[in-house]
Design a protein around this motif. Structure first.
Motif, PDB file in Angstrom:
ATOM      1  N   ASN A 105       0.880  -1.170   0.000  1.00 34.26           N
ATOM      2  CA  ASN A 105       0.000   0.000   0.000  1.00 34.26           C
ATOM      3  C   ASN A 105       0.920   1.223   0.000  1.00 34.26           C
ATOM      4  N   ASP A 263      -4.155  -5.140   1.314  1.00 37.18           N
ATOM      5  CA  ASP A 263      -4.394  -4.423   2.564  1.00 37.18           C
ATOM      6  C   ASP A 263      -5.831  -4.731   2.980  1.00 37.18           C
ATOM      7  N   ASP A 304      -1.593  -6.167   6.368  1.00 37.47           N
ATOM      8  CA  ASP A 304      -1.280  -6.460   4.968  1.00 37.47           C
ATOM      9  C   ASP A 304      -0.825  -7.920   4.872  1.00 37.47           C
ATOM     10  N   HIS A 327       2.302   2.321   5.284  1.00 37.75           N
ATOM     11  CA  HIS A 327       2.367   0.861   5.345  1.00 37.75           C
ATOM     12  C   HIS A 327       3.783   0.410   5.028  1.00 37.75           C
TER      13      HIS A 327
END
Length: 336
Positions: A105, A263, A304, A327
């Motif tokens: 992400n 995600d 994730d 992320h």
């Protein structure tokens, strides 16, 4: 309780409450957010509850008090019946024909030139290139000339024709089919591609389930009114449940080899994760080490994932803590 000081009695009451919450949290994978949306919020705080219960175990052991039994008993239950919080050892083998997969992400690439980052790479593009993935799935993609990713095949699905935002799957192997589930009334989505590696056709899903839209680095998660925050997060979990139903119906039609990346905006202690991971392997569980942390926050949050069908062999997994986005990327080597 009789032999405890007043301070320890208060601590034990707090300990009992937190241990009970953790026990209830173990039930979360079996309760749909559509049933009790408020209950689902607890899944976000399971890592904190585990850490606090470990603290109490250590505290009571130091004081040689039997009160340590309540937390250690519940932690043992979690060890056997819930997703691992921490992996002590990892698997680090490799074969020449492993499929190297990365899911990331990237937060629209807006942190890809973060001057505060002290890694050896000038930006996030250089980092991705250095890892040389065979398959790259991107959430919160942004179409720009600055995107310097060189893959022979790609599938990019933007929100609409005028938008530059969306999701992407890049591949070194030929893409023979692609598509999108096209969620309504949201910027989130699920896309997929079928890639051909030697004689195998592998379906790759890229999931970005409903965002919680919380800002963890701001006071009250960026919301002045806590009731509004709870309502908004509860509604997001309900949307995730509806999106999940669409995914499961679509996935059911594919009987071949598969990889599910993305995600999930939820943890491994949630109903969403439990439903998606059924009859699959979690790359972190199979080959990871440590917390598998994939979100840049002070406590270890793993939202994730890279999952595969049960026939796959996971040879490696890691989640480098590079700060080009909010992320961290997740990477794995997969074979069949």
């Amino acid at each position: 309780m009789k032999n405890l000081s007043f301070f320890d009695k208060i601590l034990y009451l707090i300990n009992s409450f937190l241990a009970t919450l953790l026990l209830l949290a173990y039930l979360l994978p079996f309760v749909s957010p559509n049933t009790i949306p408020l209950f689902a919020i607890l899944s976000l705080f399971v890592p904190i509850l585990i850490i606090l219960n470990i603290f109490f175990v250590v505290y009571w052991l130091i004081k040689l008090k039997k009160q340590f039994l309540i937390s250690i008993g519940i932690l043992i239950i979690g060890w056997y019946f819930s997703a691992p919080f921490y992996k002590i050892s990892s698997k680090s083998s490799s074969l020449n024909n492993d499929l190297k997969v990365m899911s990331y992400n990237v937060k629209s690439f807006d942190f890809f030139n973060n001057k505060k980052d002290t890694t050896q790479y000038a930006n996030g593009y250089d980092f991705i290139v250095s890892k040389n993935p065979d398959v790259l799935t991107i959430q919160e993609f942004y179409q720009s000339q600055k995107v310097k990713l060189s893959f022979p095949y790609k599938f990019i699905k933007k929100k609409n024709e005028k938008s530059k935002f969306g999701m992407a799957i890049y591949s070194k192997f030929k893409i023979i089919n692609s598509g999108s589930l096209d969620f309504k009334n949201t910027t989130n989505n699920i896309i997929f591609t079928d890639i051909v590696k030697e004689k195998d056709t592998i379906r790759v899903y890229n999931l970005h389930l409903e965002s919680l839209r919380i800002k963890p680095n701001e006071e009250n998660f960026g919301e002045e009114n806590s009731e509004k925050l709870i309502k908004r997060v509860s509604n997001s979990f309900k949307k995730q449940a509806d999106q999940l139903e669409l995914f499961l119906a679509h996935e059911k039609q594919w009987k071949g080899k598969k990889i599910i990346c993305g995600d999930f905006n939820n943890t491994a202690y949630s109903w969403v994760y439990n439903q998606i991971s059924k009859d699959k392997k979690d790359a972190f569980v199979e080959a990871g080490k440590g917390f598998g942390k994939s979100y840049n926050y002070w406590f270890p949050m793993r939202i994730d994932f890279i999952l595969t069908d049960n026939r796959a062999i996971i040879n490696q997994f890691n989640s480098p803590t590079v700060k080009y986005s909010d992320h961290f990327p997740v990477l794995s080597k997969i074979n069949w």
